[in-house]
Design a protein around this motif. Structure first.
Motif, PDB file in Angstrom:
ATOM      1  N   GLN A 407      -4.589  14.696   2.553  1.00  0.00           N
ATOM      2  CA  GLN A 407      -3.910  14.469   1.278  1.00  0.00           C
ATOM      3  C   GLN A 407      -4.836  13.717   0.336  1.00  0.00           C
ATOM      4  OE1 GLN A 407      -0.438  12.392   2.747  1.00  0.00           O
ATOM      5  NE2 GLN A 407      -1.321  10.394   2.298  1.00  0.00           N
ATOM      6  N   LEU A 408      -4.713  14.016  -0.975  1.00  0.00           N
ATOM      7  CA  LEU A 408      -5.562  13.425  -2.005  1.00  0.00           C
ATOM      8  C   LEU A 408      -4.728  13.145  -3.257  1.00  0.00           C
ATOM      9  CD1 LEU A 408      -8.806  15.621  -1.778  1.00  0.00           C
ATOM     10  CD2 LEU A 408      -8.551  13.251  -1.024  1.00  0.00           C
ATOM     11  N   PRO A 409      -5.155  12.165  -4.069  1.00  0.00           N
ATOM     12  CA  PRO A 409      -4.409  11.840  -5.300  1.00  0.00           C
ATOM     13  C   PRO A 409      -4.896  12.683  -6.489  1.00  0.00           C
ATOM     14  CG  PRO A 409      -6.142  10.225  -4.958  1.00  0.00           C
ATOM     15  CD  PRO A 409      -6.230  11.184  -3.799  1.00  0.00           C
ATOM     16  N   TYR A 410      -3.956  13.000  -7.380  1.00  0.00           N
ATOM     17  CA  TYR A 410      -4.263  13.702  -8.622  1.00  0.00           C
ATOM     18  C   TYR A 410      -3.446  13.074  -9.749  1.00  0.00           C
ATOM     19  CZ  TYR A 410      -6.324  17.287  -5.627  1.00  0.00           C
ATOM     20  OH  TYR A 410      -7.098  17.941  -4.699  1.00  0.00           O
ATOM     21  N   ALA A 411      -4.010  13.117 -10.962  1.00  0.00           N
ATOM     22  CA  ALA A 411      -3.289  12.601 -12.120  1.00  0.00           C
ATOM     23  C   ALA A 411      -2.099  13.512 -12.442  1.00  0.00           C
ATOM     24  CB  ALA A 411      -4.215  12.521 -13.326  1.00  0.00           C
ATOM     25  N   ALA A 509     -11.478   7.834   9.806  1.00  0.00           N
ATOM     26  CA  ALA A 509     -10.928   9.065  10.364  1.00  0.00           C
ATOM     27  C   ALA A 509     -10.692  10.051   9.231  1.00  0.00           C
ATOM     28  CB  ALA A 509      -9.631   8.788  11.114  1.00  0.00           C
ATOM     29  N   VAL A 510     -11.404  11.159   9.266  1.00  0.00           N
ATOM     30  CA  VAL A 510     -11.333  12.231   8.261  1.00  0.00           C
ATOM     31  C   VAL A 510     -11.639  11.653   6.885  1.00  0.00           C
ATOM     32  CG1 VAL A 510     -10.036  14.195   7.377  1.00  0.00           C
ATOM     33  CG2 VAL A 510      -9.650  13.422   9.714  1.00  0.00           C
ATOM     34  N   ASN A 511     -10.625  11.304   6.056  1.00  0.00           N
ATOM     35  CA  ASN A 511     -10.905  10.692   4.751  1.00  0.00           C
ATOM     36  C   ASN A 511     -10.088   9.411   4.547  1.00  0.00           C
ATOM     37  OD1 ASN A 511      -8.554  12.353   4.561  1.00  0.00           O
ATOM     38  ND2 ASN A 511      -8.665  12.286   2.337  1.00  0.00           N
ATOM     39  N   VAL A 549      -0.670  -3.290  14.623  1.00  0.00           N
ATOM     40  CA  VAL A 549      -0.633  -3.090  13.171  1.00  0.00           C
ATOM     41  C   VAL A 549      -1.920  -2.411  12.746  1.00  0.00           C
ATOM     42  CG1 VAL A 549      -0.450  -4.230  10.933  1.00  0.00           C
ATOM     43  CG2 VAL A 549       0.769  -5.161  12.901  1.00  0.00           C
ATOM     44  N   GLN A 550      -1.809  -1.451  11.837  1.00  0.00           N
ATOM     45  CA  GLN A 550      -2.999  -0.757  11.354  1.00  0.00           C
ATOM     46  C   GLN A 550      -2.998  -0.784   9.824  1.00  0.00           C
ATOM     47  OE1 GLN A 550      -5.175   1.208  13.840  1.00  0.00           O
ATOM     48  NE2 GLN A 550      -6.461   0.408  12.242  1.00  0.00           N
ATOM     49  N   ASP A 551      -4.065  -1.360   9.243  1.00  0.00           N
ATOM     50  CA  ASP A 551      -4.262  -1.319   7.796  1.00  0.00           C
ATOM     51  C   ASP A 551      -5.085  -0.086   7.463  1.00  0.00           C
ATOM     52  OD1 ASP A 551      -2.964  -3.739   7.650  1.00  0.00           O
ATOM     53  OD2 ASP A 551      -4.805  -4.916   7.693  1.00  0.00           O
ATOM     54  N   ILE A 552      -4.567   0.741   6.561  1.00  0.00           N
ATOM     55  CA  ILE A 552      -5.211   2.007   6.219  1.00  0.00           C
ATOM     56  C   ILE A 552      -5.523   2.015   4.726  1.00  0.00           C
ATOM     57  CG2 ILE A 552      -4.968   4.523   6.209  1.00  0.00           C
ATOM     58  CD1 ILE A 552      -2.981   4.230   8.491  1.00  0.00           C
ATOM     59  N   ARG A 553      -6.756   2.398   4.383  1.00  0.00           N
ATOM     60  CA  ARG A 553      -7.163   2.448   2.977  1.00  0.00           C
ATOM     61  C   ARG A 553      -7.603   3.854   2.612  1.00  0.00           C
ATOM     62  NH1 ARG A 553     -12.184   1.484   0.418  1.00  0.00           N
ATOM     63  NH2 ARG A 553     -13.038   0.778   2.415  1.00  0.00           N
ATOM     64  N   MET A 554      -7.083   4.336   1.486  1.00  0.00           N
ATOM     65  CA  MET A 554      -7.531   5.593   0.903  1.00  0.00           C
ATOM     66  C   MET A 554      -8.366   5.245  -0.323  1.00  0.00           C
ATOM     67  SD  MET A 554      -5.348   8.639  -0.978  1.00  0.00           S
ATOM     68  CE  MET A 554      -4.497   9.248   0.463  1.00  0.00           C
ATOM     69  N   SER A 555      -9.645   5.587  -0.285  1.00  0.00           N
ATOM     70  CA  SER A 555     -10.564   5.252  -1.368  1.00  0.00           C
ATOM     71  C   SER A 555     -11.048   6.547  -2.006  1.00  0.00           C
ATOM     72  CB  SER A 555     -11.753   4.447  -0.819  1.00  0.00           C
ATOM     73  OG  SER A 555     -12.615   4.060  -1.862  1.00  0.00           O
ATOM     74  N   GLN A 560      -7.415   3.904  -5.616  1.00  0.00           N
ATOM     75  CA  GLN A 560      -7.550   3.178  -4.362  1.00  0.00           C
ATOM     76  C   GLN A 560      -6.155   2.819  -3.856  1.00  0.00           C
ATOM     77  OE1 GLN A 560     -10.728   2.214  -3.059  1.00  0.00           O
ATOM     78  NE2 GLN A 560     -11.654   3.412  -4.696  1.00  0.00           N
ATOM     79  N   ASN A 561      -5.944   2.928  -2.552  1.00  0.00           N
ATOM     80  CA  ASN A 561      -4.649   2.575  -1.987  1.00  0.00           C
ATOM     81  C   ASN A 561      -4.858   1.979  -0.602  1.00  0.00           C
ATOM     82  OD1 ASN A 561      -1.916   2.297  -1.596  1.00  0.00           O
ATOM     83  ND2 ASN A 561      -1.587   4.413  -0.972  1.00  0.00           N
ATOM     84  N   LYS A 562      -4.318   0.808  -0.378  1.00  0.00           N
ATOM     85  CA  LYS A 562      -4.397   0.156   0.929  1.00  0.00           C
ATOM     86  C   LYS A 562      -2.986  -0.158   1.390  1.00  0.00           C
ATOM     87  CE  LYS A 562      -6.272  -3.826   3.426  1.00  0.00           C
ATOM     88  NZ  LYS A 562      -7.081  -5.060   3.346  1.00  0.00           N
ATOM     89  N   GLU A 563      -2.656   0.297   2.599  1.00  0.00           N
ATOM     90  CA  GLU A 563      -1.312   0.108   3.121  1.00  0.00           C
ATOM     91  C   GLU A 563      -1.368  -0.577   4.480  1.00  0.00           C
ATOM     92  OE1 GLU A 563       1.628   3.175   5.060  1.00  0.00           O
ATOM     93  OE2 GLU A 563       1.815   3.300   2.873  1.00  0.00           O
ATOM     94  N   SER A 564      -0.492  -1.537   4.655  1.00  0.00           N
ATOM     95  CA  SER A 564      -0.334  -2.205   5.939  1.00  0.00           C
ATOM     96  C   SER A 564       1.116  -2.068   6.353  1.00  0.00           C
ATOM     97  CB  SER A 564      -0.708  -3.688   5.834  1.00  0.00           C
ATOM     98  OG  SER A 564      -0.482  -4.351   7.057  1.00  0.00           O
ATOM     99  N   ALA A 565       1.347  -1.547   7.560  1.00  0.00           N
ATOM    100  CA  ALA A 565       2.708  -1.321   8.036  1.00  0.00           C
ATOM    101  C   ALA A 565       2.939  -2.116   9.319  1.00  0.00           C
ATOM    102  CB  ALA A 565       2.947   0.167   8.290  1.00  0.00           C
TER     103      ALA A 565
END
Length: 592
Positions: A407-411, A509-511, A549-555, A560-565
C-alpha cells in the motif's frame, strides 16, 4: 517447503501428517472448555467445544458445537505528516493521534458429517458447517492534534479533532461444506474433493467527528458483501518406473458483490460485482535413483478469468484473463548422516477481495483507504536449501517478487487529504532468509530453538516538495532477526511445563520500517489424569513482559506515517479437556 504442482500456486509450504488410528467403536465425545482472561484491559473470553462421534462397522457419524467469545482492545499512537506544494509555498499537515479500539464478537460454529469406508480402498464422506456471529461491534475513539504550517513563512494553524466510530457487523449467514471420495482402483489412486462456501454480511458504521470543539460532523457508512465459492480438486496417482506420476485438475468459481455508501460526506458510493473463475491442470513426477537421490518435477497451468462490473459506472467495467505456468523442481539426497534437499518453485500471491474493492473507507478528515480492482497477481520465484543433521536443521531461501502487493499514499484533492491505496510495487523486491533450528531432547527437557534472519532489497522513489529535485529515494535493506526459544519439560506423574520466548528485532520488510524490537515471553503448566490422558488441565500466560509491541513507519517522501499499536496479548488462558472413548477421525476430506 516445495509441495509440488498439485497445490494451488499460492501455497508455499504444506505439512503432511500420518496418524495411527485407534478404532474406538460406539459412542464417543470430547469436551473442551476454557477461559481467556486479558490481564491488561480486563476482558474475559469463555469458550466451549463439544465433539460427538458414533462409529459402527465402517460408518462414522460426527458433529461439533463450538461457542466462543472474543474481546480485544488496542491502543494506537499515530504520527502522520504530509508535505504538499501550494501557491503560498510548501505546506505541512502534521497529525498526532491517540486512539482506543475495542473489538467485540461472539458466535457459535456447528457442523455435521459422515464418513463411510465402503471397502478397504474406497471411502466417501461429507461435512457441512454453519458459523453464526452475534454482537460483532467495534468502538473506536480517536483524539487528534493537527498543525498546518507553511514552511516559508512559518505561519501556523492548530486544530483538535475528536471522533468516535461505532461499527456493527451483521452476518446473515455463513455456510461451508466439503464432500470427498478417496480410493484406489488397481494401482490408480483417486482423491476427489468438492467444496462450497457462502457468506452475506452487512456493516454499519456511525461516525461522529468534532473539530475544534465546535464544528460537528455526523456520518453513516454502510457496506454489504455477498460471497459464494464453489471449488473442486481431483488428484490421480499411478506408479511409473521408479516413482509415482501425479496428475489432476482444480477448479474454483467465485462471485462477490460489494456495495458501500456514506452520508453527509463527499465520497462516492460504490456498487460492484466480481466474478473470478480459476481452471488449473497439473502434473508431477516423483522418483528415486538410489545413488543419485530423490527427484520431483512438476508443472501447473492456471487459467484465471476475472470480471469486474461497476453497477454505478459502466466505464469502470473490466475483464481480464491470465494464463500462467508454475514449474517446480526439487532434489534430495542423504550424505551419510546429513539429509539435504534443493528446490526451485514459482508461486503467486493473489490480492484478497477487499484489496480489489474500489470502496472508499473513511479513516479521518485527512486519511482515506481504498482498494483497486485492477491489481495484478504478485509472483514469487524461490530457490531454497534444506540440510538436516540429527537434531539440527538449516533452511535458506532466496526469493524474487514481482508486482509485490503493498500500500502507498496518494494525494486526494488539493486540501492535503491522503488516500492510502493497495498497489503493485513497480520494481522487483528481493529477499534472503536463513534459519537454523535445533530440537534435541535431554531427559525431561525438549528444547526447540530457532534463530535466523530475513533481508529485503528494495529501493523506491517518491515525490517530495522539500527536495531540490522534487524526488527522494527510500531504501529498505535493514535485516530483521528472529529468535524463538521454546522449551518443554515433561515431568513425572504427567506434569508438563513450557517456557517460550519469541523475539523479532528492528528492520525493514518490503516497503515498511520496523522501528522497535518485539518480545513475547510465555509460560505453560499442564497436568493430565486417567487412561490415555483423557482429562487434561492446561494454564498458560502470554506476553509476560508486555513487550509484544511493534512500531511501524511508512516513509514515502512527502508523506510519513509512524504507528505504534499495543494489543491485548497479555493474557491468561485456562482450559480443561475431557475425552470419552477416544478415536481419531477417519474423515479423508482435505478440501479443494
Amino acid at each position: 517447503t516445495n509441495p509440488g504442482a498439485q497445490y494451488d500456486a499460492t501455497i508455499s509450504s504444506v505439512v503432511r501428517i500420518k496418524t495411527i488410528r485407534r478404532e474406538g467403536d460406539g459412542f464417543g465425545f470430547d469436551l473442551n472448555t476454557g477461559l481467556n482472561q486479558d490481564l491488561r484491559f480486563g476482558e474475559s473470553d469463555p469458550n466451549a467445544q463439544l465433539n460427538l462421534r458414533y462409529r459402527h462397522n465402517n460408518l462414522d457419524l460426527f458433529g461439533m458445537v463450538n461457542y466462543w467469545k472474543w474481546d480485544q482492545t488496542t491502543l494506537f499512537t499515530d504520527e502522520q505528516s504530509n508535505y504538499l506544494p501550494t501557491n503560498r509555498g510548501i505546506k505541512s499537515i502534521i497529525q498526532e493521534s491517540h486512539s482506543r479500539n475495542h473489538f467485540k464478537n461472539n458466535g457459535i460454529d456447528y457442523n455435521l458429517g459422515f464418513n463411510w469406508q465402503i471397502a478397504e480402498n474406497h471411502s466417501v464422506g461429507a461435512r457441512i458447517q454453519r458459523n453464526d456471529r452475534f454482537n460483532a461491534t467495534t468502538d473506536l475513539m480517536v483524539e487528534t492534534d493537527v498543525e498546518h504550517r507553511y514552511l516559508d513563512t512559518q505561519e501556523r494553524q492548530k486544530e483538535h479533532n475528536s471522533s468516535t466510530q461505532d461499527e456493527h457487523r451483521h452476518t446473515y449467514y455463513n455456510w461451508e461444506g466439503n464432500a470427498y471420495y478417496n480410493g484406489q482402483v488397481d494401482k490408480l489412486g483417486i482423491d476427489l474433493n468438492v467444496d462450497f462456501l457462502t457468506d452475506k454480511t452487512a456493516v454499519n458504521n456511525h461516525i461522529n467527528e468534532l473539530i475544534n470543539h465546535t464544528d460537528r460532523h455526523t456520518m453513516e457508512q454502510d457496506n454489504s458483501t455477498f460471497t459464494r465459492l464453489w471449488a473442486s480438486k481431483l488428484v490421480l496417482t499411478y506408479p511409473v518406473w521408479k516413482g509415482q506420476l501425479e496428475a489432476g485438475t482444480e477448479l474454483s468459481f467465485v462471485t462477490r458483490n460489494n456495495s458501500s455508501s456514506i452520508t453527509n460526506y463527499p465520497l462516492p458510493a460504490s456498487d460492484s460485482k466480481v466474478k473470478e473463475n480459476n481452471i488449473a491442470a497439473f502434473a508431477a513426477y516423483n522418483f528415486n535413483l538410489e545413488k543419485v537421490g530423490t527427484f520431483s518435477a512438476g508443472l501447473r497451468y492456471e487459467h484465471v478469468g476475472f470480471d469486474y462490473t461497476d453497477n454505478l459506472n459502466a466505464d469502470n467495467n473490466m475483464t481480464r484473463y491470465q494464463d500462467e505456468f508454475f514449474p517446480s523442481l526439487s532434489w534430495a539426497r542423504q550424505f551419510g548422516p546429513v539429509q539435504t534437499s534443493v528446490a526451485y518453485s514459482f508461486k503467486t500471491i493473489r490480492p484478497d477481495y477487499n484489496s480489489l474493492s474500489d470502496r472508499i473507507t473513511y479513516i479521518n478528515s485527512y486519511t482515506l483507504l481504498q482498494g483497486d480492482p485492477t491489481l495484478k497477481n504478485a509472483t514469487m520465484q524461490e530457490v531454497s536449501l534444506n540440510a538436516r543433521y540429527k537434531w539440527l536443521n538449516l533452511f535458506a531461501a532466496y526469493e524474487r517478487r514481482d508486482n509485490t502487493l503493498s500500500q502507498l499514499p496518494y494525494a486526494y484533492g488539493d486540501e492535503g487529504m491522503v488516500m492510502i491505496k493497495r498497489v503493485n510495487l513497480k520494481d522487483p523486491v528481493r529477499n534472503l532468509a536463513i534459519f537454523l533450528s535445533a530440537n534435541p531432547t535431554f531427559g525431561i527437557w525438549s528444547p526447540n530453538w530457532t534463530i535466523g534472519g530475513q533481508k529485503f532489497w528494495n529501493t523506491m522513489e517518491f515525490d517530495d516538495p522539500r527536495s531540490e529535485t522534487g524526488k527522494v529515494k527510500e531504501t529498505y535493506t535493514k535485516p530483521i532477526f528472529f529468535i524463538d526459544l521454546n522449551n518443554i519439560f515433561r515431568l513425572p506423574h504427567r506434569w508438563q511445563l513450557e517456557a517460550n520466548m519469541n523475539i523479532m528485532t528492528k528492520g525493514d520488510a518490503v516497503n515498511f520500517h520496523m522501528e522497535s524490537t518485539s518480545y513475547n515471553l510465555g509460560f505453560v503448566v499442564q497436568k493430565c489424569w486417567l487412561k490415555n490422558d483423557a482429562l487434561c488441565l492446561r494454564a498458560s500466560i502470554n506476553d509476560v513482559l508486555q513487550r509484544s509491541v511493534q512500531d511501524i513507519r511508512m516513509s514515502c517522501g512527502g508523506y510519513q506515517n509512524k504507528e505504534s499499536a499495543v494489543r491485548s496479548n497479555h493474557r491468561l488462558n485456562i482450559s480443561l479437556r475431557y475425552t470419552f472413548n477416544a478415536s481419531k477421525s477417519k474423515y479423508k476430506g482435505t478440501g479443494a
